[in-house]
Write an enzyme that holds these catalytic residues in place. Structure first.
Site, PDB file in Angstrom:
ATOM      1  N   LEU A  53      -6.629  -8.311   1.257  1.00  0.00           N
ATOM      2  CA  LEU A  53      -6.852  -9.439   2.172  1.00  0.00           C
ATOM      3  C   LEU A  53      -7.013  -8.987   3.621  1.00  0.00           C
ATOM      4  O   LEU A  53      -6.412  -8.006   4.061  1.00  0.00           O
ATOM      5  CB  LEU A  53      -5.719 -10.467   2.066  1.00  0.00           C
ATOM      6  CG  LEU A  53      -4.310 -10.105   2.506  1.00  0.00           C
ATOM      7  CD1 LEU A  53      -4.128 -10.214   4.010  1.00  0.00           C
ATOM      8  CD2 LEU A  53      -3.328 -11.044   1.838  1.00  0.00           C
ATOM      9  N   GLU A 110      -3.754  -5.251  -2.740  1.00  0.00           N
ATOM     10  CA  GLU A 110      -4.236  -6.452  -2.054  1.00  0.00           C
ATOM     11  C   GLU A 110      -5.277  -6.023  -1.023  1.00  0.00           C
ATOM     12  O   GLU A 110      -5.072  -5.054  -0.304  1.00  0.00           O
ATOM     13  CB  GLU A 110      -3.017  -7.072  -1.354  1.00  0.00           C
ATOM     14  CG  GLU A 110      -3.290  -8.358  -0.668  1.00  0.00           C
ATOM     15  CD  GLU A 110      -3.821  -9.375  -1.629  1.00  0.00           C
ATOM     16  OE1 GLU A 110      -3.117  -9.692  -2.603  1.00  0.00           O
ATOM     17  OE2 GLU A 110      -4.948  -9.848  -1.429  1.00  0.00           O
ATOM     18  N   GLY A 166      -7.579  -1.412  14.941  1.00  0.00           N
ATOM     19  CA  GLY A 166      -6.134  -1.370  15.100  1.00  0.00           C
ATOM     20  C   GLY A 166      -5.527  -2.143  13.951  1.00  0.00           C
ATOM     21  O   GLY A 166      -6.136  -2.254  12.891  1.00  0.00           O
ATOM     22  N   GLU A 176      -6.536 -10.153   7.552  1.00  0.00           N
ATOM     23  CA  GLU A 176      -5.868 -11.147   8.378  1.00  0.00           C
ATOM     24  C   GLU A 176      -6.939 -12.063   8.972  1.00  0.00           C
ATOM     25  O   GLU A 176      -8.053 -11.625   9.269  1.00  0.00           O
ATOM     26  CB  GLU A 176      -5.050 -10.467   9.480  1.00  0.00           C
ATOM     27  CG  GLU A 176      -3.811  -9.802   8.896  1.00  0.00           C
ATOM     28  CD  GLU A 176      -2.992  -9.059   9.928  1.00  0.00           C
ATOM     29  OE1 GLU A 176      -3.001  -9.447  11.104  1.00  0.00           O
ATOM     30  OE2 GLU A 176      -2.342  -8.080   9.536  1.00  0.00           O
ATOM     31  N   CYS A 218      -2.829  -2.008   9.176  1.00  0.00           N
ATOM     32  CA  CYS A 218      -3.293  -1.331   7.954  1.00  0.00           C
ATOM     33  C   CYS A 218      -4.135  -0.093   8.231  1.00  0.00           C
ATOM     34  O   CYS A 218      -3.713   1.025   7.947  1.00  0.00           O
ATOM     35  CB  CYS A 218      -4.093  -2.306   7.095  1.00  0.00           C
ATOM     36  SG  CYS A 218      -3.053  -3.578   6.385  1.00  0.00           S
ATOM     37  N   THR A 266       0.858  -1.189   0.000  1.00  0.00           N
ATOM     38  CA  THR A 266       0.000   0.000   0.000  1.00  0.00           C
ATOM     39  C   THR A 266       0.892   1.235   0.000  1.00  0.00           C
ATOM     40  O   THR A 266       1.689   1.426   0.924  1.00  0.00           O
ATOM     41  CB  THR A 266      -0.883  -0.001   1.265  1.00  0.00           C
ATOM     42  OG1 THR A 266      -1.625  -1.227   1.277  1.00  0.00           O
ATOM     43  CG2 THR A 266      -1.837   1.177   1.283  1.00  0.00           C
TER      44      THR A 266
END
Ligand code: UDX
Length: 436
Positions: free
Chosen positions: A150, A148, A261, A152, A264, A121
């Protein structure tokens, strides 16, 4: 296809393993020898459901190796760059030095016709800058930016079966070739009619930060409503259900509590703001400062609620914390709200004992003075108050009787995820953020 993945953290390791699962031949590169050794032994260096099985299957086929030597990218045609872009130490901006270092290390090993694909990013403008660098070093190599999305905890699934594919490519032949190669890599997802958007570099870079900014805003919106609910006696969880039925709004990402939190959302909204300021459009995303402030206030409110539950003084009181990871199904404690709350209560003189199903080791590295135990039962023994701060399934389904070793039956639900009636019915004092 022969693929290399530079950077084997939460993003890169999953990407490398998932590409191997899709049938490609993959080499993952990382500077951390310990991580590389673990991955080569089939051991995920972090907690991610499903990753161990994917690593094992790929190893069995011999289609996935990891190395610390960048020269091992030789033979790969497509090179994914998946290194981190953390927040800079001296400002809110993104620290691009890992991305720059990865590119510099990769350049001498590229051959004509290779495609480099950025997944990290980054602020808008990074891809154009790196494209110039790439073309001056290897004129017939191309760059694409393929963000991306995705999550976690669902990383393998999100990588193998994404809800959309975004290709940021340059115009002309280089762009056409990049699209053809990416289509080949993602053939599986495209065959399932996954939407695929071919856009310019700037749009691709912006899609990622805009998506994360929107998600962060949605969470802070409901947490702002929680503050209003607290002042009015309303119940924010019922409010979220009621507005969530409106399909234009939707119920997802309206779970109020301790806020967001992780590696990202917090740093991405800060970097977005910092970059917008540089571009002269700071006013356009100034609201993200408010989104950040609302989110950080959730932690203050949780600490206040704990003080309140303990009669205004936490000194010498025993506080049990269930959940430290920034979200369930992860061992990631980067910018974890639970750890921030633990640190503040300890600083105020409380005796804090915490547990988490996956994040004990990662938490120990960040907050070594925090007392950590292996189970909820141990954490709550003798506790004056219990704080549920990460909504792991194990904790959501706890029976009150399982925590009967507390000194005082008082529970603070930091994620609005416990059945209140059950706890109150069992004689507990139940309190949460945004509910009367
Ligand atoms: C996020 C984005 O979802 C993903 O698309 C992007 O690629 C990376 O950043 P992730 O950081 O894994 O993914 O977590 P996510 O599931 O988005 O949750 C972020 C945080 O928001 C967590 O701390 C979570 O607890 C919190 N959250 C989420 C809420 O507080 N309320 C909600 O309703 C949803």
């Amino acid at each position: 296809m022969k693929i290399s993945v530079i950077g084997c953290g939460y993003l890169g390791a999953v990407h490398a393993a998932s590409m191997a699962k899709l049938g490609h031949e993959v080499v993952g590169i990382d500077v951390d020898a310990g991580k590389v050794a673990a991955l080569n032994a089939g051991t995920p260096p972090f907690y991610e459901p499903g990753l161990r099985a994917v690593l094992a299957a790929a190893r069995k086929r011999g289609s996935l190796t990891f190395s610390t030597d960048i020269a091992d990218v030789a033979g790969a045609v497509v090179h994914f760059v998946a290194v981190g872009t953390p927040q800079r130490k001296d400002s809110d901006a993104a620290d691009l030095h890992y991305v720059d270092a990865a590119f510099e290390a990769l350049l001498p090993h590229l051959r004509s016709g290779d495609l480099v694909v950025g997944k990290s990013t980054v602020p808008v403008g990074t891809a154009s800058r790196l494209d110039l660098l790439l073309r001056s070093a290897v004129p017939e190599a191309s760059l694409a930016w393929n963000p991306e999305f995705l999550r976690e905890g669902f990383a393998v699934k999100d990588t193998v079966a994404p809800d959309r594919l975004v290709y940021g490519v340059p115009g002309g032949n280089h762009g056409d070739r990049a699209v053809a190669l990416l289509d080949e890599i993602y053939a599986n997802a495209l065959a399932r009619k996954t939407p695929r958007l071919v856009v310019d570099f700037a749009t691709a870079e912006l899609v990622k930060v805009a998506a994360n900014a929107f998600l962060a805003t949605k969470i802070s919106f409901i947490n702002a409503m929680a503050e209003v609910a607290e002042a009015t006696g309303a119940d924010v969880t019922l409010l979220a259900d009621a507005i969530g039925y409106d399909r234009r709004i939707g119920r997802k990402f309206l779970n109020s509590g301790l806020g967001f939190g992780g590696g990202c959302l917090p740093k991405d909204i800060r970097a977005f703001r910092a970059h917008a300021e540089e571009l002269g459009v700071g006013d356009s995303v100034a609201f993200l400062g408010e989104v950040d402030a609302i989110n950080l206030r959730c932690r203050d409110r949780m600490v206040d609620l704990t003080f309140d539950a303990l009669g205004g003084d936490v000194r010498g009181k025993r506080v049990a914390i269930l959940g430290l990871a920034f979200k369930p199904k992860s061992d990631d404690v980067r910018d974890a709200p639970a750890l921030a709350v633990a640190a503040r209560l300890m600083a105020a003189g409380a005796i804090v004992v915490a547990t988490d199903p996956a994040a004990l080791e990662t938490a120990r590295l960040v907050l070594p003075e925090l007392q950590l135990v292996a189970s909820a039962g141990e954490a709550v023994t003798g506790a004056d108050v219990v704080l549920l701060l990460t909504e792991w399934k194990e904790y959501r389904h706890l029976a009150p009787s399982a925590l009967d070793t507390v000194a005082s039956r008082s529970i603070l639900d930091g994620r609005n995820c416990l059945p209140r009636e059950v706890w109150e019915g069992a004689g507990w004092r139940y309190r949460s953020l945004g509910r009367p």
